[in-house]
Enzyme design. Structure first.
Site, mmCIF file in Angstrom:
data_model
loop_
_atom_site.group_PDB
_atom_site.id
_atom_site.type_symbol
_atom_site.label_atom_id
_atom_site.label_comp_id
_atom_site.label_asym_id
_atom_site.label_seq_id
_atom_site.Cartn_x
_atom_site.Cartn_y
_atom_site.Cartn_z
ATOM 1 N N ASP A 93 139.682 105.828 47.409
ATOM 2 C CA ASP A 93 140.409 105.179 48.791
ATOM 3 C C ASP A 93 139.544 105.092 49.830
ATOM 4 O O ASP A 93 139.612 105.860 50.792
ATOM 5 C CB ASP A 93 141.565 106.062 48.915
ATOM 6 C CG ASP A 93 142.497 105.489 49.862
ATOM 7 O OD1 ASP A 93 142.219 104.570 50.471
ATOM 8 O OD2 ASP A 93 143.635 106.242 50.408
ATOM 9 N N ARG A 94 138.637 104.079 49.759
ATOM 10 C CA ARG A 94 137.410 104.255 50.699
ATOM 11 C C ARG A 94 137.659 103.492 52.044
ATOM 12 O O ARG A 94 137.243 103.824 52.984
ATOM 13 C CB ARG A 94 136.126 103.774 50.003
ATOM 14 C CG ARG A 94 134.738 103.828 50.992
ATOM 15 C CD ARG A 94 134.278 104.897 51.438
ATOM 16 N NE ARG A 94 133.250 104.625 52.351
ATOM 17 C CZ ARG A 94 132.984 104.286 53.803
ATOM 18 N NH1 ARG A 94 134.408 103.911 54.340
ATOM 19 N NH2 ARG A 94 132.196 104.054 54.241
ATOM 20 N N LYS A 95 138.489 102.649 52.090
ATOM 21 C CA LYS A 95 138.837 101.745 53.111
ATOM 22 C C LYS A 95 137.808 101.410 53.906
ATOM 23 O O LYS A 95 137.473 101.545 54.924
ATOM 24 C CB LYS A 95 139.744 102.602 54.182
ATOM 25 C CG LYS A 95 141.259 103.153 53.321
ATOM 26 C CD LYS A 95 142.045 103.775 54.580
ATOM 27 C CE LYS A 95 143.275 104.323 53.776
ATOM 28 N NZ LYS A 95 143.380 105.427 53.101
ATOM 29 N N PHE A 96 136.942 100.448 53.223
ATOM 30 C CA PHE A 96 135.729 99.824 53.855
ATOM 31 C C PHE A 96 136.301 98.858 55.118
ATOM 32 O O PHE A 96 137.366 98.384 54.932
ATOM 33 C CB PHE A 96 134.873 98.995 52.950
ATOM 34 C CG PHE A 96 134.328 99.757 51.854
ATOM 35 C CD1 PHE A 96 133.137 100.437 51.863
ATOM 36 C CD2 PHE A 96 134.983 99.979 50.512
ATOM 37 C CE1 PHE A 96 132.477 101.079 50.820
ATOM 38 C CE2 PHE A 96 134.407 100.557 49.438
ATOM 39 C CZ PHE A 96 133.134 101.123 49.535
ATOM 40 N N ALA A 97 135.422 98.955 56.067
ATOM 41 C CA ALA A 97 135.872 98.146 57.282
ATOM 42 C C ALA A 97 134.629 97.679 58.157
ATOM 43 O O ALA A 97 134.885 97.408 59.267
ATOM 44 C CB ALA A 97 136.660 98.889 58.230
ATOM 45 N N ILE A 99 130.833 94.890 58.392
ATOM 46 C CA ILE A 99 130.103 93.819 57.966
ATOM 47 C C ILE A 99 129.715 93.807 56.351
ATOM 48 O O ILE A 99 129.635 94.860 55.876
ATOM 49 C CB ILE A 99 129.149 93.399 59.097
ATOM 50 C CG1 ILE A 99 127.984 94.166 58.777
ATOM 51 C CG2 ILE A 99 129.426 93.258 60.368
ATOM 52 C CD1 ILE A 99 126.501 93.842 59.266
ATOM 53 N N ASN A 101 127.169 93.090 54.627
ATOM 54 C CA ASN A 101 125.733 93.863 54.461
ATOM 55 C C ASN A 101 126.063 95.301 54.169
ATOM 56 O O ASN A 101 125.667 95.929 53.273
ATOM 57 C CB ASN A 101 124.804 93.251 55.216
ATOM 58 C CG ASN A 101 123.139 93.820 54.824
ATOM 59 O OD1 ASN A 101 122.827 93.545 53.763
ATOM 60 N ND2 ASN A 101 122.910 94.733 55.660
HETATM 61 P P1 5BU Z 1 150.385 112.132 50.815
HETATM 62 O O1 5BU Z 1 149.911 113.476 50.735
HETATM 63 O O2 5BU Z 1 151.364 111.605 49.582
HETATM 64 O O3 5BU Z 1 150.971 111.784 52.106
HETATM 65 O O4 5BU Z 1 149.105 111.294 50.571
HETATM 66 C C1 5BU Z 1 149.010 109.854 50.696
HETATM 67 C C2 5BU Z 1 147.498 109.235 50.476
HETATM 68 O O5 5BU Z 1 147.529 107.829 50.756
HETATM 69 C C3 5BU Z 1 146.369 109.868 51.454
HETATM 70 O O6 5BU Z 1 145.201 109.853 50.670
HETATM 71 C C4 5BU Z 1 146.253 109.030 52.561
HETATM 72 O O7 5BU Z 1 144.926 108.717 52.847
HETATM 73 C C5 5BU Z 1 146.616 107.526 51.577
HETATM 74 N N1 5BU Z 1 147.271 106.455 52.542
HETATM 75 C C6 5BU Z 1 148.451 106.752 53.149
HETATM 76 O O8 5BU Z 1 149.210 107.855 53.081
HETATM 77 N N2 5BU Z 1 149.149 105.629 53.703
HETATM 78 C C7 5BU Z 1 148.227 104.343 53.856
HETATM 79 O O9 5BU Z 1 148.991 103.364 54.466
HETATM 80 C C8 5BU Z 1 147.084 104.168 53.304
HETATM 81 C C9 5BU Z 1 146.894 105.324 52.477
HETATM 82 BR BR1 5BU Z 1 146.165 102.669 53.222
#
Ligand code: 5BU
Length: 276
Positions: A93-97, A99, A101
């Site tokens: 779940d790296r969520k790149f954001a 440019i 390159n």
């Molecule tokens: P939780 O412990 O069930 O609250 O974890 C939720 C996971 O999902 C956590 O790793 C967040 O970084 C990820 N997440 C989120 O909760 N909501 C979002 O909108 C996004 C990712 Br995108």
């Protein structure tokens, strides 16, 4: 044509050409699980214990490898072994954001080399479609898949309205690599004129913010139940973190909680696919 809401995961697997999307749908069908566990802990030992205990009940393990304080690359090998043993897909779940390159470098290189081992990763659409181009240059030849963040589970999220629509248009233009969304509801047809959305459109919707015992965490997170997410909102995969591993790492409790979420998520899916 039946909409993806009513189709089975097995039927939908046949419509997807991207290997990561196919693998996820086939795994869901095989294991009868639409549950993903999100493992956000800081010690590798705890991380592996949670993955091992929850592994039999999940179709996917979602990681944030950058929160591990004692990360070294051998952890990836252990994770891959567990992925084979328990039959689950891996999603960093790296969520790149950034440019194109920069994200290509962040995806392929550095300490984590995410593209080497993570079947699926995700990106914020905020930089525009160049972010997909950059990530796809690394991930597509490896058979990886990308999810765009079309919506978030947090209170006050800015990813709404026309931003969400643009995210879906971006995905529609890159369907070889973008396999779906992190979102709170189905996105089929969103942001398209009635004659514009392809008839066979089928995006995977992976949804965080799922919990049975609480409504939030005091830091902006908002929880809905598996039934609300899968049946009412038509999402495909429920992502559960603390609802499964809570504050203790006892394998027995983790397995029992994972089993409960798996059962609730699957029951909602069965009800959904048998409705007309
Ligand atoms: P939780 O412990 O069930 O609250 O974890 C939720 C996971 O999902 C956590 O790793 C967040 O970084 C990820 N997440 C989120 O909760 N909501 C979002 O909108 C996004 C990712 Br995108």
């Amino acid at each position: 044509m039946t909409s993806p809401y009513h189709q089975t995961y097995a039927e939908r697997a046949l419509n997807h050409e991207n290997p990561a999307a196919k693998l996820l749908l086939e795994t869901m069908e095989r294991k009868k699980s639409n549950l993903a566990v999100s493992v956000d802990v800081t010690r590798s030992e705890d991380f592996l214990a949670i993955v091992d205990a929850a592994g039999p009940y999940v179709c996917l393990v979602k990681t944030h490898v950058d929160v591990l304080e004692d990360f070294d690359y051998s952890l990836v090998e252990r994770l891959q072994e567990l992925s084979k043993r328990h039959d689950f897909v891996i999603f960093e779940d790296r969520k790149f954001a950034d440019i194109g390159n920069t994200v290509a470098l962040q995806y392929s290189s550095g300490v984590y080399k995410i593209a080497n081992w993570s079947h699926i990763t995700n990106a914020h659409p905020v930089p525009g479609s160049s972010i997909v181009k950059g990530l796809s240059s690394v991930g597509l030849p490896l058979g990886r898949g990308l999810l765009l963040l079309a919506e978030m589970s947090t209170k006050g999220s800015l990813a709404t309205g026309s931003y969400t629509e643009e995210a879906v248009r971006m995905a529609r233009a890159h369907r070889d690599f973008v396999i779906g969304f992190i979102a709170q509801r189905r996105m089929d047809g969103i942001g398209a004129a009635p004659d514009e959305a392809p008839e066979d459109e089928d995006f995977l919707i992976l949804t965080p913010g799922v919990g049975l015992e609480s409504k939030g965490d005091g830091m902006g997170q908002q929880y809905r139940t598996p039934r609300e997410v899968v049946l009412d909102s038509g999402c495909d995969v429920i992502i559960v973190g603390r609802g499964i591993y809570g504050s203790e790492f006892q394998p027995d409790t983790i397995a029992a909680r994972a089993e409960r979420y798996m059962a609730e998520g699957w029951a909602a899916y069965v009800e959904r696919t048998s409705s007309t």
